[in-house]
Design a protein around this motif. Sequence first.
Motif, PDB file in Angstrom:
ATOM      1  N   VAL A 169       0.849  -1.164  -0.002  1.00  0.00           N
ATOM      2  CA  VAL A 169      -0.012  -0.062   0.015  1.00  0.00           C
ATOM      3  C   VAL A 169       0.969   1.317  -0.021  1.00  0.00           C
ATOM      4  O   VAL A 169       1.597   1.288   0.693  1.00  0.00           O
ATOM      5  CB  VAL A 169      -0.910   0.211   1.395  1.00  0.00           C
ATOM      6  CG1 VAL A 169      -1.817   1.281   1.344  1.00  0.00           C
ATOM      7  CG2 VAL A 169      -1.751  -1.102   1.129  1.00  0.00           C
ATOM      8  N   LEU A 170       0.793   2.030  -1.073  1.00  0.00           N
ATOM      9  CA  LEU A 170       1.596   3.303  -1.018  1.00  0.00           C
ATOM     10  C   LEU A 170       0.925   4.418  -0.655  1.00  0.00           C
ATOM     11  O   LEU A 170       1.530   5.328   0.070  1.00  0.00           O
ATOM     12  CB  LEU A 170       1.801   3.339  -2.640  1.00  0.00           C
ATOM     13  CG  LEU A 170       3.021   2.450  -3.418  1.00  0.00           C
ATOM     14  CD1 LEU A 170       2.953   2.684  -4.911  1.00  0.00           C
ATOM     15  CD2 LEU A 170       4.074   2.210  -2.735  1.00  0.00           C
ATOM     16  N   GLU A 171      -0.354   4.531  -0.677  1.00  0.00           N
ATOM     17  CA  GLU A 171      -1.082   5.566   0.166  1.00  0.00           C
ATOM     18  C   GLU A 171      -2.430   4.865   0.614  1.00  0.00           C
ATOM     19  O   GLU A 171      -2.758   3.930  -0.302  1.00  0.00           O
ATOM     20  CB  GLU A 171      -1.536   6.654  -1.024  1.00  0.00           C
ATOM     21  CG  GLU A 171      -0.361   7.324  -1.673  1.00  0.00           C
ATOM     22  CD  GLU A 171       0.423   8.183  -0.944  1.00  0.00           C
ATOM     23  OE1 GLU A 171      -0.101   8.744   0.188  1.00  0.00           O
ATOM     24  OE2 GLU A 171       1.331   8.678  -1.390  1.00  0.00           O
ATOM     25  N   ARG A 172      -2.730   5.472   1.796  1.00  0.00           N
ATOM     26  CA  ARG A 172      -4.152   5.051   2.139  1.00  0.00           C
ATOM     27  C   ARG A 172      -5.159   5.757   2.670  1.00  0.00           C
ATOM     28  O   ARG A 172      -4.633   6.770   3.422  1.00  0.00           O
ATOM     29  CB  ARG A 172      -3.791   3.797   3.387  1.00  0.00           C
ATOM     30  CG  ARG A 172      -5.165   3.205   3.880  1.00  0.00           C
ATOM     31  CD  ARG A 172      -4.826   2.273   5.060  1.00  0.00           C
ATOM     32  NE  ARG A 172      -3.929   1.324   4.710  1.00  0.00           N
ATOM     33  CZ  ARG A 172      -4.162  -0.144   4.318  1.00  0.00           C
ATOM     34  NH1 ARG A 172      -5.401  -0.457   4.128  1.00  0.00           N
ATOM     35  NH2 ARG A 172      -3.091  -0.897   4.082  1.00  0.00           N
ATOM     36  N   ASN A 173      -6.320   5.856   2.364  1.00  0.00           N
ATOM     37  CA  ASN A 173      -7.145   6.832   2.767  1.00  0.00           C
ATOM     38  C   ASN A 173      -7.105   8.198   2.703  1.00  0.00           C
ATOM     39  O   ASN A 173      -7.362   9.128   3.480  1.00  0.00           O
ATOM     40  CB  ASN A 173      -7.589   6.277   4.142  1.00  0.00           C
ATOM     41  CG  ASN A 173      -8.923   5.313   4.313  1.00  0.00           C
ATOM     42  OD1 ASN A 173      -9.546   5.075   3.322  1.00  0.00           O
ATOM     43  ND2 ASN A 173      -8.873   4.659   5.371  1.00  0.00           N
ATOM     44  N   VAL A 174      -6.500   8.618   1.632  1.00  0.00           N
ATOM     45  CA  VAL A 174      -6.223  10.110   1.541  1.00  0.00           C
ATOM     46  C   VAL A 174      -7.193  10.776   1.083  1.00  0.00           C
ATOM     47  O   VAL A 174      -7.853  10.297  -0.104  1.00  0.00           O
ATOM     48  CB  VAL A 174      -4.928  10.201   0.375  1.00  0.00           C
ATOM     49  CG1 VAL A 174      -4.651  11.614   0.013  1.00  0.00           C
ATOM     50  CG2 VAL A 174      -3.801   9.359   0.711  1.00  0.00           C
ATOM     51  N   GLN A 175      -7.710  11.625   1.666  1.00  0.00           N
ATOM     52  CA  GLN A 175      -8.922  12.368   1.329  1.00  0.00           C
ATOM     53  C   GLN A 175      -8.642  13.663   0.636  1.00  0.00           C
ATOM     54  O   GLN A 175      -7.845  14.316   0.587  1.00  0.00           O
ATOM     55  CB  GLN A 175      -9.508  12.997   2.677  1.00  0.00           C
ATOM     56  CG  GLN A 175     -10.798  13.849   2.545  1.00  0.00           C
ATOM     57  CD  GLN A 175     -11.544  14.387   3.751  1.00  0.00           C
ATOM     58  OE1 GLN A 175     -10.683  14.567   4.686  1.00  0.00           O
ATOM     59  NE2 GLN A 175     -12.553  14.634   3.655  1.00  0.00           N
ATOM     60  N   LEU A 176      -9.292  13.555  -0.926  1.00  0.00           N
ATOM     61  CA  LEU A 176      -9.149  14.468  -1.863  1.00  0.00           C
ATOM     62  C   LEU A 176     -10.544  15.169  -2.355  1.00  0.00           C
ATOM     63  O   LEU A 176     -11.454  14.307  -2.424  1.00  0.00           O
ATOM     64  CB  LEU A 176      -8.561  13.839  -2.894  1.00  0.00           C
ATOM     65  CG  LEU A 176      -6.975  13.362  -2.703  1.00  0.00           C
ATOM     66  CD1 LEU A 176      -6.524  12.464  -3.677  1.00  0.00           C
ATOM     67  CD2 LEU A 176      -6.059  14.407  -2.466  1.00  0.00           C
ATOM     68  N   PRO A 177     -10.301  16.392  -2.696  1.00  0.00           N
ATOM     69  CA  PRO A 177     -11.551  17.070  -3.313  1.00  0.00           C
ATOM     70  C   PRO A 177     -11.675  16.561  -4.976  1.00  0.00           C
ATOM     71  O   PRO A 177     -10.745  15.848  -5.258  1.00  0.00           O
ATOM     72  CB  PRO A 177     -11.166  18.581  -3.365  1.00  0.00           C
ATOM     73  CG  PRO A 177      -9.891  18.572  -3.512  1.00  0.00           C
ATOM     74  CD  PRO A 177      -9.221  17.262  -2.532  1.00  0.00           C
ATOM     75  N   ALA A 178     -12.805  16.714  -5.520  1.00  0.00           N
ATOM     76  CA  ALA A 178     -12.531  16.521  -6.746  1.00  0.00           C
ATOM     77  C   ALA A 178     -11.880  17.373  -7.550  1.00  0.00           C
ATOM     78  O   ALA A 178     -11.557  18.371  -7.299  1.00  0.00           O
ATOM     79  CB  ALA A 178     -14.248  16.905  -7.481  1.00  0.00           C
ATOM     80  N   GLY A 179     -11.184  16.728  -8.781  1.00  0.00           N
ATOM     81  CA  GLY A 179     -10.244  17.394  -9.718  1.00  0.00           C
ATOM     82  C   GLY A 179      -9.071  16.654 -10.024  1.00  0.00           C
ATOM     83  O   GLY A 179      -9.155  15.330  -9.714  1.00  0.00           O
TER      84      GLY A 179
END
Length: 159
Positions: free
Chosen positions: A71-81
């Motif tokens: 797993v390189l990134e987990r549960n990263v919160q991001l906006p649309a775009g």
Amino acid sequence: MLLLGACAPQPGISDNQRREWGLQPIIGNFAPDRGEGGKYKLRERVFFSFTLSQPGYVTLVTMDSDSTTVVLERNVQLPAGRHTFPLATDRNAQGQATYLVVPPLGPSRFRLLYTSTPATNRELFRGKLSNEEFNRHTQAYLSEAPVRDVAETWMEAVQ
């Protein structure tokens, strides 16, 4: 600094799996910076770009040639775009976080998972998994979210 190994690319998510898993078209244009199947020399940096049509949480997973998942990134919160991993805000002791290409040579497979709510099962994607197990882990990871999507891409490590 994260190191990336290599693995043989497998077929992406099939249309049948998309229906079975209840996927919605949220992720777009998921690819390494040199495009899908791009070639990278050992120790070169690689970035992954993608778009989200709505805000949510993303997890980036790779599978090595020996079937070990990372797993390189987990549960990263991001906006649309439009986004790029690693994020410009990701820092380590040397500054900007980066993914570096490392042996073995050959293709590497990457899967980007989108969920509308944070995924809670952190025990998934550990150890060596067959393609079927990788798919089962993906389905289990997505199962709690009311809205979910998956995109897959690959790149190749060369000398």
